[in-house]
Enzyme design. Sequence first.
Site, PDB file in Angstrom:
ATOM      1  N   LYS A 135     -33.353 -24.360   9.567  1.00  0.00           N
ATOM      2  CA  LYS A 135     -31.956 -24.092   9.193  1.00  0.00           C
ATOM      3  C   LYS A 135     -31.788 -22.661   8.696  1.00  0.00           C
ATOM      4  CE  LYS A 135     -30.383 -25.347   4.936  1.00  0.00           C
ATOM      5  NZ  LYS A 135     -29.652 -24.268   4.261  1.00  0.00           N
ATOM      6  N   ASN A 136     -32.679 -22.234   7.809  1.00  0.00           N
ATOM      7  CA  ASN A 136     -32.512 -20.913   7.189  1.00  0.00           C
ATOM      8  C   ASN A 136     -32.861 -19.762   8.125  1.00  0.00           C
ATOM      9  OD1 ASN A 136     -31.621 -22.170   4.930  1.00  0.00           O
ATOM     10  ND2 ASN A 136     -33.417 -21.747   3.674  1.00  0.00           N
ATOM     11  N   ARG A 152     -22.548 -21.258   1.959  1.00  0.00           N
ATOM     12  CA  ARG A 152     -22.779 -19.946   1.370  1.00  0.00           C
ATOM     13  C   ARG A 152     -23.156 -18.912   2.435  1.00  0.00           C
ATOM     14  NH1 ARG A 152     -24.386 -17.036  -3.150  1.00  0.00           N
ATOM     15  NH2 ARG A 152     -26.146 -15.678  -2.714  1.00  0.00           N
ATOM     16  N   CYS A 211     -24.574 -25.233  -1.778  1.00  0.00           N
ATOM     17  CA  CYS A 211     -25.000 -26.106  -2.860  1.00  0.00           C
ATOM     18  C   CYS A 211     -24.725 -25.405  -4.178  1.00  0.00           C
ATOM     19  CB  CYS A 211     -26.498 -26.358  -2.761  1.00  0.00           C
ATOM     20  SG  CYS A 211     -26.972 -27.386  -1.384  1.00  0.00           S
ATOM     21  N   ARG A 215     -25.714 -17.883  -8.383  1.00  0.00           N
ATOM     22  CA  ARG A 215     -25.748 -17.276  -7.059  1.00  0.00           C
ATOM     23  C   ARG A 215     -24.791 -16.108  -6.900  1.00  0.00           C
ATOM     24  NH1 ARG A 215     -27.078 -20.981  -1.957  1.00  0.00           N
ATOM     25  NH2 ARG A 215     -29.088 -21.691  -2.667  1.00  0.00           N
ATOM     26  N   PRO A 216     -24.961 -15.090  -7.667  1.00  0.00           N
ATOM     27  CA  PRO A 216     -24.064 -13.951  -7.526  1.00  0.00           C
ATOM     28  C   PRO A 216     -24.344 -13.186  -6.235  1.00  0.00           C
ATOM     29  CG  PRO A 216     -25.799 -13.459  -9.101  1.00  0.00           C
ATOM     30  CD  PRO A 216     -26.015 -14.877  -8.648  1.00  0.00           C
ATOM     31  N   ASP A 244     -24.056  -9.640  -6.135  1.00  0.00           N
ATOM     32  CA  ASP A 244     -24.085  -8.215  -6.466  1.00  0.00           C
ATOM     33  C   ASP A 244     -25.070  -7.408  -5.612  1.00  0.00           C
ATOM     34  OD1 ASP A 244     -25.835  -9.948  -7.951  1.00  0.00           O
ATOM     35  OD2 ASP A 244     -26.513  -8.210  -9.068  1.00  0.00           O
ATOM     36  N   ASP A 258     -37.295 -24.147  -2.509  1.00  0.00           N
ATOM     37  CA  ASP A 258     -36.768 -25.235  -1.686  1.00  0.00           C
ATOM     38  C   ASP A 258     -37.718 -26.436  -1.579  1.00  0.00           C
ATOM     39  OD1 ASP A 258     -34.457 -23.844  -1.288  1.00  0.00           O
ATOM     40  OD2 ASP A 258     -34.846 -23.285   0.792  1.00  0.00           O
ATOM     41  N   ARG A 317     -26.929 -31.716   5.255  1.00  0.00           N
ATOM     42  CA  ARG A 317     -26.785 -30.270   5.487  1.00  0.00           C
ATOM     43  C   ARG A 317     -28.036 -29.680   6.110  1.00  0.00           C
ATOM     44  NH1 ARG A 317     -23.216 -27.710   0.971  1.00  0.00           N
ATOM     45  NH2 ARG A 317     -23.615 -25.993   2.358  1.00  0.00           N
TER      46      ARG A 317
HETATM   47  C1  UD1 Z   1     -31.913 -18.437   0.642  1.00  0.00           C
HETATM   48  C2  UD1 Z   1     -32.028 -19.794   1.295  1.00  0.00           C
HETATM   49  C3  UD1 Z   1     -32.235 -20.862   0.225  1.00  0.00           C
HETATM   50  C4  UD1 Z   1     -33.434 -20.510  -0.647  1.00  0.00           C
HETATM   51  C5  UD1 Z   1     -33.314 -19.094  -1.213  1.00  0.00           C
HETATM   52  C6  UD1 Z   1     -34.546 -18.648  -1.979  1.00  0.00           C
HETATM   53  C7  UD1 Z   1     -30.657 -19.566   3.285  1.00  0.00           C
HETATM   54  C8  UD1 Z   1     -29.416 -19.950   4.009  1.00  0.00           C
HETATM   55  N1  UD1 Z   1     -30.818 -20.058   2.041  1.00  0.00           N
HETATM   56  O1  UD1 Z   1     -30.761 -18.456  -0.190  1.00  0.00           O
HETATM   57  O2  UD1 Z   1     -32.467 -22.100   0.880  1.00  0.00           O
HETATM   58  O3  UD1 Z   1     -33.513 -21.418  -1.721  1.00  0.00           O
HETATM   59  O4  UD1 Z   1     -33.093 -18.163  -0.126  1.00  0.00           O
HETATM   60  O5  UD1 Z   1     -35.669 -18.723  -1.175  1.00  0.00           O
HETATM   61  O6  UD1 Z   1     -31.500 -18.878   3.810  1.00  0.00           O
HETATM   62  N2  UD1 Z   1     -29.163 -13.169  -6.337  1.00  0.00           N
HETATM   63  C9  UD1 Z   1     -28.467 -12.269  -7.111  1.00  0.00           C
HETATM   64  N3  UD1 Z   1     -27.585 -11.414  -6.511  1.00  0.00           N
HETATM   65  C10 UD1 Z   1     -27.389 -11.401  -5.153  1.00  0.00           C
HETATM   66  C11 UD1 Z   1     -28.112 -12.320  -4.354  1.00  0.00           C
HETATM   67  C12 UD1 Z   1     -28.997 -13.199  -4.985  1.00  0.00           C
HETATM   68  O7  UD1 Z   1     -28.622 -12.239  -8.322  1.00  0.00           O
HETATM   69  O8  UD1 Z   1     -26.575 -10.596  -4.652  1.00  0.00           O
HETATM   70  C13 UD1 Z   1     -30.082 -14.130  -6.995  1.00  0.00           C
HETATM   71  C14 UD1 Z   1     -29.636 -15.574  -6.798  1.00  0.00           C
HETATM   72  O9  UD1 Z   1     -28.683 -15.938  -7.765  1.00  0.00           O
HETATM   73  C15 UD1 Z   1     -30.926 -16.318  -6.956  1.00  0.00           C
HETATM   74  C16 UD1 Z   1     -31.962 -15.373  -6.351  1.00  0.00           C
HETATM   75  O10 UD1 Z   1     -31.346 -14.069  -6.370  1.00  0.00           O
HETATM   76  O11 UD1 Z   1     -31.234 -16.503  -8.303  1.00  0.00           O
HETATM   77  C17 UD1 Z   1     -32.382 -15.730  -4.951  1.00  0.00           C
HETATM   78  O12 UD1 Z   1     -31.291 -15.669  -4.091  1.00  0.00           O
HETATM   79  P1  UD1 Z   1     -31.442 -15.327  -2.538  1.00  0.00           P
HETATM   80  O13 UD1 Z   1     -32.844 -14.939  -2.230  1.00  0.00           O
HETATM   81  O14 UD1 Z   1     -30.347 -14.395  -2.178  1.00  0.00           O
HETATM   82  O15 UD1 Z   1     -31.171 -16.743  -1.872  1.00  0.00           O
HETATM   83  P2  UD1 Z   1     -30.124 -17.112  -0.745  1.00  0.00           P
HETATM   84  O16 UD1 Z   1     -30.183 -16.075   0.334  1.00  0.00           O
HETATM   85  O17 UD1 Z   1     -28.831 -17.482  -1.349  1.00  0.00           O
END
Ligand code: UD1
Length: 417
Positions: free
Chosen positions: A22-23, A92, A116, A121-122, A124, A305, A397
């Site tokens: 999926k990812n 997302r 989810c 999940r910001p 920035d 995950d 999902r």
């Molecule tokens: C992806 C995966 C999800 C997995 C996660 C971590 C997909 C569709 N989803 O989610 O299944 O659990 O990687 O391996 O591929 N963060 C910030 N600012 C940002 C972006 C992220 O602070 O702009 C923080 C998030 O809040 C979180 C951490 O960084 O605490 C990891 O997030 P990220 O690696 O971006 O995960 P996703 O891409 O959302």
Amino acid sequence: MMRLLIKGGRALHGEVRIKAAKNAVLPILAASVLADGECEICDVPKITDIDYMLTILRSLGSDVRVEDGHIFIRNQGISDYIVPGEPAKELRSSFFLLGPLIGRMRRAVVSYPGGCDIGVRPLDIHIKGLREMGIAIEESHGKIYCDGNRLKGADIALDFPSVGATENLMMAAALAKGTTRISNAAKEPEIVDLQNFINAMGGKVSGAGSGKIVVEGVEKLHGCRYTPIPDRIVAGTILIAGAVCGGDVSVANVIPEHLEPLLFKINKSTCQLTVQSDKISLVAHGRPKVFDKVETQPYPGFPTDLQSQIMVMMSVAEGTGVIVENIFETRFRIVRELTKMGAIITVKDRTAVIRGVNRLEGAAVSAADLRGGAALVIAGAKADGYTTIDNARYIDRGYEAVEELFGGLGVEIKRIG
Ligand code: UD1
């Protein structure tokens, strides 16, 4: 139907063939927006996160056909750059349509994305990186407006190796003028897969998996046929289920290297693992032994995950263990549900201490996110008596026909109203 009924207590037997991750598929579908010709994405599971993504792409003007697990997608018709709010709320990953839409249309508008509800999940890191590429971004009333007329390559250092931000920036860079260098990039296998997909479309990306990614912008990308990597999280879920319930299970069509952080832990329990080039088999020998500590980290660390699933394993293992969740702060909501089933777990901040018990008991529980939901299925399959799991839609999902997946291994499981 939104509820699962499980009668637990049986050992698992059988083999599961794993489909595309999926990812990996979600960013690849987003990246296909950059291509001029048709892309064929192979071996795709039927899960709702992918359905949502296809709904969004259709509403932007993509021509999408799904035949027998193959997605055929042509994006010549894309005329809109506004990602619709309704389906995007569910997903997302709709946010990383920003990168490809800017690449293709030089404009994008996306609603603040859903997915989810695990932690804050910001966004920035995404926004900061896109701004460094010359994109003007404004946020107002839950929407993000991007003007990419000045899109250009840039040197970007991420504050944290965010998976989604790394992907978004790679996609924005693929058709940008000049070279983009992303340091402290995420190293997940899905990032390498996105690189390979962009290159299959004629792009010039290198370094994925190493933490430093270089994207040379090209003028155009063409269509291609691509099979994404198999889903390491679905495979890991099945292996953990075998370790928890006993019996013997195999996952076929996997890349064992991607599962190493999990295999390393399972090897320390009483299970016997056999790893072949594209298959992993597990035979459980009695109650698993606890591993002292599991700490989630970006790849190649232990994946968040699989944290809920490993918590179920520790709940029934011999001994007391500790889990530290470093990625998403609310991924311990499953603890309340597992406690209803007899697990003994205490949580403080990002740390859970799990005292293994001999047996779990069936209970009425509720899924709060995708991976937690899958973990509850494992707990239900282990527990004595009946377990009902509400909100099974979270599981849908990311797991294709979860009742058939576990039913095929011998679990008595069905969907009820
Ligand atoms: C992806 C995966 C999800 C997995 C996660 C971590 C997909 C569709 N989803 O989610 O299944 O659990 O990687 O391996 O591929 N963060 C910030 N600012 C940002 C972006 C992220 O602070 O702009 C923080 C998030 O809040 C979180 C951490 O960084 O605490 C990891 O997030 P990220 O690696 O971006 O995960 P996703 O891409 O959302």
